[in-house]
Design a protein around this motif. Sequence first.
Motif, PDB file in Angstrom:
ATOM      1  N   ALA A   1      21.823  44.184  27.299  1.00  0.00           N
ATOM      2  CA  ALA A   1      21.459  42.796  27.227  1.00  0.00           C
ATOM      3  C   ALA A   1      22.454  42.049  28.394  1.00  0.00           C
ATOM      4  O   ALA A   1      21.864  41.164  29.101  1.00  0.00           O
ATOM      5  CB  ALA A   1      21.678  42.250  25.903  1.00  0.00           C
ATOM      6  N   TYR A   2      23.585  42.687  28.302  1.00  0.00           N
ATOM      7  CA  TYR A   2      24.582  41.820  29.371  1.00  0.00           C
ATOM      8  C   TYR A   2      24.156  41.927  30.499  1.00  0.00           C
ATOM      9  O   TYR A   2      24.244  41.038  31.379  1.00  0.00           O
ATOM     10  CB  TYR A   2      25.945  42.297  29.003  1.00  0.00           C
ATOM     11  N   TYR A   3      23.764  43.458  31.032  1.00  0.00           N
ATOM     12  CA  TYR A   3      23.263  43.465  32.504  1.00  0.00           C
ATOM     13  C   TYR A   3      22.075  43.418  32.573  1.00  0.00           C
ATOM     14  O   TYR A   3      21.343  43.612  33.754  1.00  0.00           O
ATOM     15  CB  TYR A   3      23.612  45.017  32.735  1.00  0.00           C
ATOM     16  N   SER A   4      21.110  42.942  31.535  1.00  0.00           N
ATOM     17  CA  SER A   4      19.540  42.466  31.607  1.00  0.00           C
ATOM     18  C   SER A   4      19.002  43.944  32.228  1.00  0.00           C
ATOM     19  O   SER A   4      18.205  43.648  33.031  1.00  0.00           O
ATOM     20  CB  SER A   4      19.184  41.492  32.859  1.00  0.00           C
ATOM     21  N   VAL A   5      19.263  44.919  31.508  1.00  0.00           N
ATOM     22  CA  VAL A   5      18.380  46.118  32.028  1.00  0.00           C
ATOM     23  C   VAL A   5      17.868  46.734  30.755  1.00  0.00           C
ATOM     24  O   VAL A   5      18.263  46.354  29.592  1.00  0.00           O
ATOM     25  CB  VAL A   5      19.335  47.223  32.644  1.00  0.00           C
ATOM     26  N   LYS A   6      16.784  47.581  30.967  1.00  0.00           N
ATOM     27  CA  LYS A   6      16.242  48.298  29.883  1.00  0.00           C
ATOM     28  C   LYS A   6      16.094  49.894  30.061  1.00  0.00           C
ATOM     29  O   LYS A   6      16.643  50.065  31.211  1.00  0.00           O
ATOM     30  CB  LYS A   6      14.853  47.779  29.564  1.00  0.00           C
ATOM     31  N   ASP A   7      15.604  50.593  29.329  1.00  0.00           N
ATOM     32  CA  ASP A   7      15.669  51.949  29.644  1.00  0.00           C
ATOM     33  C   ASP A   7      14.774  52.344  30.799  1.00  0.00           C
ATOM     34  O   ASP A   7      13.643  51.909  31.029  1.00  0.00           O
ATOM     35  CB  ASP A   7      15.120  52.761  28.198  1.00  0.00           C
ATOM     36  N   GLY A   8      15.338  53.066  31.740  1.00  0.00           N
ATOM     37  CA  GLY A   8      14.827  53.527  33.120  1.00  0.00           C
ATOM     38  C   GLY A   8      14.728  52.773  34.165  1.00  0.00           C
ATOM     39  O   GLY A   8      14.591  53.092  35.384  1.00  0.00           O
ATOM     40  N   ASP A   9      15.521  51.420  34.013  1.00  0.00           N
ATOM     41  CA  ASP A   9      16.025  50.460  35.096  1.00  0.00           C
ATOM     42  C   ASP A   9      17.016  51.247  35.753  1.00  0.00           C
ATOM     43  O   ASP A   9      17.719  52.274  35.500  1.00  0.00           O
ATOM     44  CB  ASP A   9      16.459  49.209  34.401  1.00  0.00           C
ATOM     45  N   ARG A  10      17.417  50.686  37.008  1.00  0.00           N
ATOM     46  CA  ARG A  10      18.573  51.039  38.013  1.00  0.00           C
ATOM     47  C   ARG A  10      19.596  49.886  37.925  1.00  0.00           C
ATOM     48  O   ARG A  10      19.355  48.726  37.984  1.00  0.00           O
ATOM     49  CB  ARG A  10      17.883  51.301  39.231  1.00  0.00           C
ATOM     50  N   ILE A  11      20.852  50.822  38.144  1.00  0.00           N
ATOM     51  CA  ILE A  11      21.867  49.686  38.067  1.00  0.00           C
ATOM     52  C   ILE A  11      22.584  50.229  39.298  1.00  0.00           C
ATOM     53  O   ILE A  11      22.779  51.609  39.491  1.00  0.00           O
ATOM     54  CB  ILE A  11      22.652  49.523  36.777  1.00  0.00           C
ATOM     55  N   ASN A  12      23.819  49.604  39.940  1.00  0.00           N
ATOM     56  CA  ASN A  12      24.781  50.001  41.056  1.00  0.00           C
ATOM     57  C   ASN A  12      25.960  50.180  40.293  1.00  0.00           C
ATOM     58  O   ASN A  12      26.597  49.390  39.650  1.00  0.00           O
ATOM     59  CB  ASN A  12      24.447  49.069  42.113  1.00  0.00           C
ATOM     60  N   LEU A  13      26.946  51.096  41.001  1.00  0.00           N
ATOM     61  CA  LEU A  13      28.414  50.960  40.698  1.00  0.00           C
ATOM     62  C   LEU A  13      28.965  51.134  42.109  1.00  0.00           C
ATOM     63  O   LEU A  13      28.993  51.732  43.014  1.00  0.00           O
ATOM     64  CB  LEU A  13      28.447  52.589  39.971  1.00  0.00           C
ATOM     65  N   ARG A  14      30.095  50.224  41.905  1.00  0.00           N
ATOM     66  CA  ARG A  14      31.082  49.941  42.988  1.00  0.00           C
ATOM     67  C   ARG A  14      32.314  50.627  42.588  1.00  0.00           C
ATOM     68  O   ARG A  14      32.878  50.208  41.509  1.00  0.00           O
ATOM     69  CB  ARG A  14      31.306  48.270  43.252  1.00  0.00           C
ATOM     70  N   VAL A  15      33.081  51.452  43.506  1.00  0.00           N
ATOM     71  CA  VAL A  15      34.082  52.104  43.152  1.00  0.00           C
ATOM     72  C   VAL A  15      35.029  51.655  44.466  1.00  0.00           C
ATOM     73  O   VAL A  15      34.837  51.798  45.649  1.00  0.00           O
ATOM     74  CB  VAL A  15      34.027  53.641  43.408  1.00  0.00           C
ATOM     75  N   LYS A  16      36.340  51.225  44.039  1.00  0.00           N
ATOM     76  CA  LYS A  16      37.209  50.823  45.014  1.00  0.00           C
ATOM     77  C   LYS A  16      38.409  51.993  44.860  1.00  0.00           C
ATOM     78  O   LYS A  16      38.835  52.075  43.674  1.00  0.00           O
ATOM     79  CB  LYS A  16      38.110  49.454  44.430  1.00  0.00           C
ATOM     80  N   SER A  17      38.586  52.454  46.018  1.00  0.00           N
ATOM     81  CA  SER A  17      39.324  53.818  45.941  1.00  0.00           C
ATOM     82  C   SER A  17      39.839  53.988  47.403  1.00  0.00           C
ATOM     83  O   SER A  17      39.762  52.943  48.411  1.00  0.00           O
ATOM     84  CB  SER A  17      38.831  54.991  45.338  1.00  0.00           C
ATOM     85  N   THR A  18      40.446  55.026  47.716  1.00  0.00           N
ATOM     86  CA  THR A  18      40.772  55.388  48.984  1.00  0.00           C
ATOM     87  C   THR A  18      39.513  55.821  49.881  1.00  0.00           C
ATOM     88  O   THR A  18      39.670  55.570  51.031  1.00  0.00           O
ATOM     89  CB  THR A  18      41.755  56.755  49.067  1.00  0.00           C
ATOM     90  N   CYS A  19      38.262  56.079  49.225  1.00  0.00           N
ATOM     91  CA  CYS A  19      37.313  56.106  49.973  1.00  0.00           C
ATOM     92  C   CYS A  19      36.104  55.282  49.127  1.00  0.00           C
ATOM     93  O   CYS A  19      35.081  55.746  48.527  1.00  0.00           O
ATOM     94  CB  CYS A  19      36.638  57.350  49.645  1.00  0.00           C
TER      95      CYS A  19
END
Length: 224
Positions: free
Chosen positions: A165-183
């Motif tokens: 509910a927080y991300y406004s997604v349901k089963d089967g939807d898509r979401i993105n991940l941002r990673v802050k690191s050396t790469c």
Amino acid sequence: MSTATLDRSLVERLVRQALTKQLGSNGQANGKPAVPQFVVNISARHCHVTQEDLERLFGKGHQLTVHKALYQDGFFAAEEAVTIIGPRHRMIPNLRILGPCRDHSQVELAFTDAISLGLDVPVRKSGDHRDSPGCYLLGPAGMIELQRGVIRHERHVHIGPNDAAYYSVKDGDRINLRVKSTCSMVLEDLLCRLSPNSKLEVHLDTDEGNACDLPHATKVELFK
């Protein structure tokens, strides 16, 4: 009591209590919903087996032995491991079985694993074996042939109803991940796998985890 003696459920309860105290009983800060806490884990190559296949590999009546509990409740890495054999007798030993047993047997590899075995594997959701190659699995009591079921499990997010509910997604939807690191990088189109009892957790395979240098990440963020 030292932290080494705390079990996971106690640690999680203490964290929830601390967050509730900091953010208030409604889980909000400054009138805004608190950003859900989540973990990103690297899922190394492994397999799932049926009870029938387990007994063919390890002997009649064999049951999986828990080696380590996984982040999602009720799931575990087993003590049992097998050797996977691909074309031209290429093989990888010590392929861990994850439990509990399932209604289908399946192998999940990163692309580099598949290449070393000489396999061309598709990216699939768990359980989707269409157009996937097979292999042989060798255990101490016997060998089985999978006609299909070797896949690269697509990166995904285990998510419960409140976080969905927080991300406004349901089963089967898509979401993105941002990673802050050396790469630093953004991994797009993670599959949302909604379940009532799921804890918020991202699964990447070893290729993806190495590419973004996840072990040295300083920040991770989910966004649509």
